[in-house]
Enzyme design. Structure first.
Site, PDB file in Angstrom:
ATOM      1  N   LYS A   1       0.826  -1.198   0.000  1.00 26.91           N
ATOM      2  CA  LYS A   1       0.000   0.000   0.000  1.00 26.91           C
ATOM      3  C   LYS A   1       0.867   1.257   0.000  1.00 26.91           C
ATOM      4  O   LYS A   1       0.695   2.157  -0.833  1.00 26.91           O
ATOM      5  CB  LYS A   1      -0.930   0.012   1.213  1.00 26.91           C
ATOM      6  CG  LYS A   1      -1.878   1.201   1.233  1.00 26.91           C
ATOM      7  CD  LYS A   1      -2.595   1.338   2.560  1.00 26.91           C
ATOM      8  CE  LYS A   1      -1.680   2.034   3.575  1.00 26.91           C
ATOM      9  NZ  LYS A   1      -2.412   2.400   4.816  1.00 26.91           N
TER      10      LYS A   1
ATOM     11  N   ASP B   1      -6.369   0.976   0.890  1.00 25.33           N
ATOM     12  CA  ASP B   1      -6.475   1.296   2.308  1.00 25.33           C
ATOM     13  C   ASP B   1      -7.848   0.863   2.821  1.00 25.33           C
ATOM     14  O   ASP B   1      -8.603   0.202   2.113  1.00 25.33           O
ATOM     15  CB  ASP B   1      -6.212   2.783   2.552  1.00 25.33           C
ATOM     16  CG  ASP B   1      -7.347   3.672   2.054  1.00 25.33           C
ATOM     17  OD1 ASP B   1      -8.244   3.165   1.344  1.00 25.33           O
ATOM     18  OD2 ASP B   1      -7.344   4.875   2.373  1.00 25.33           O
TER      19      ASP B   1
END
Length: 333
Positions: A201, A219
């Site tokens: 991420k 997320d």
């Protein structure tokens, strides 16, 4: 001689029998009509009871909903082609609502971005933006932060939460950058994920926004929304990334991430989605999970959509031109 009417076995005469039949026929027809009318009324009531929830045809966060339209409820057997078309239409609609979408972390170079992204875990981008000015003023380079006193760094990072673990991560990644990469943040995924505290991420945030290389940032907001929209049923971030990435051209990935995350932060919240103020309500299978009344929904909007400051202290000019307001610095009321 006058002829008498013929009498039937039942006692009824031919002259009186026909009118009786007509009267009975009329009575039967009337009964059928009454019964039919009752059935039709019952059917209408049943249909009204089963009437599906409707969403505005298209609305924005600042205007009232347009005429109602049945919400899209994709069936479990929604074709691949239909799914791709719906997903891409949602992204196009969000691009119109958030044309100024951008990373909401303040940064001036890749090093600041990778540190800020690591610090954003379990806190808001706003809190990180209020904290990093002091950090980067004291430790502007990876070499400076690598040689920092951990206790002094902890004190600066305290407002972000989990400050001890975050201190170890940012000092650790700074040491790796200084020793293995000549003090420069690498521009490859396989190198970035080797840095302490950096996963896929974080790596995609850096690649997409510091190097212009497409990536999907999965997320918590992204995970929640793509499942609400039935783009995928996966729960593992890596599998979500792969499933959603397959629906869009690679060139769309970074902006798609911004659009979805911005929508999740401002309108489609985890606990109280502002369904009545949602611009993509007609395309959302989860419409109705949140507040559907337009006026009540408007009160749930956050950041610039709710007339409030954004998360960056130094946002891009396009955001300011669109009416967005910068966030206040740490400790400013």
């Amino acid at each position: 001689m006058k002829k008498e009417p013929t009498t039937r076995a039942s006692g009824a005469t031919e002259e009186t029998d026909a009118p009786v039949k007509k009267t009975a026929a009329k009575r039967t027809t009337g009964e059928k009509r009454t019964t039919g009318a009752k059935k039709a009324t019952a059917a209408k009531k049943a249909t009204a009871a089963r009437k599906p929830l409707v969403a505005p045809e298209k609305a924005t966060a600042s205007v009232k909903a347009a005429p109602a339209k049945t919400v899209v409820k994709p069936a479990g057997e929604e074709s691949r082609t239909a799914l791709v078309r719906r997903a891409r239409r949602i992204n196009r609609e969000l691009a119109e609502v958030f044309p100024y979408a951008h990373p909401e972390l303040d940064f001036e170079n890749p090093f600041q971005l990778v540190v800020a992204t690591v610090l954003s875990a379990q806190t808001t981008d706003l809190r990180v933006n209020q904290t990093t000015p002091a950090l980067f003023a004291k430790y502007p380079t990876p070499e400076d932060l690598a040689a920092a006193n951990p206790e002094e760094v902890e004190e600066i990072l305290r407002p972000t939460g989990f400050f001890r673990a975050k201190t170890r991560s940012v000092i650790g990644l700074s040491k790796v950058l200084a020793e293995d990469f000549g003090g420069e943040v690498p521009g490859r995924l396989e190198d970035l994920v080797k840095l302490p505290g950096v996963g896929r991420k974080t790596a995609f945030v850096v690649l997409g926004n510091a190097f212009g290389r497409p990536g999907i940032t999965v997320d918590t907001h992204f995970q929640r929304l793509v499942r609400r929209w039935r783009w995928t049923e996966e729960t593992d971030p890596d599998k979500i990334e792969a499933a959603v990435g397959a629906l869009f051209p690679k060139s769309d990935w970074t902006d798609l991430s911004h659009h979805v995350i911005w929508h999740g932060r401002r309108i489609c919240h985890a606990r109280k989605p502002a369904c009545g103020a949602c611009p993509i309500a007609p395309l959302c299978p989860a419409y109705g999970e949140g507040e559907t009344d337009p006026e009540k929904a408007k009160k749930l909007l956050k950041y610039e959509k709710g007339g409030l400051p954004g998360q960056r202290l130094k946002p891009p000019q396009a955001y300011l031109d669109a009416g967005g307001r910068p966030a206040p610095p740490l400790g400013a009321g």
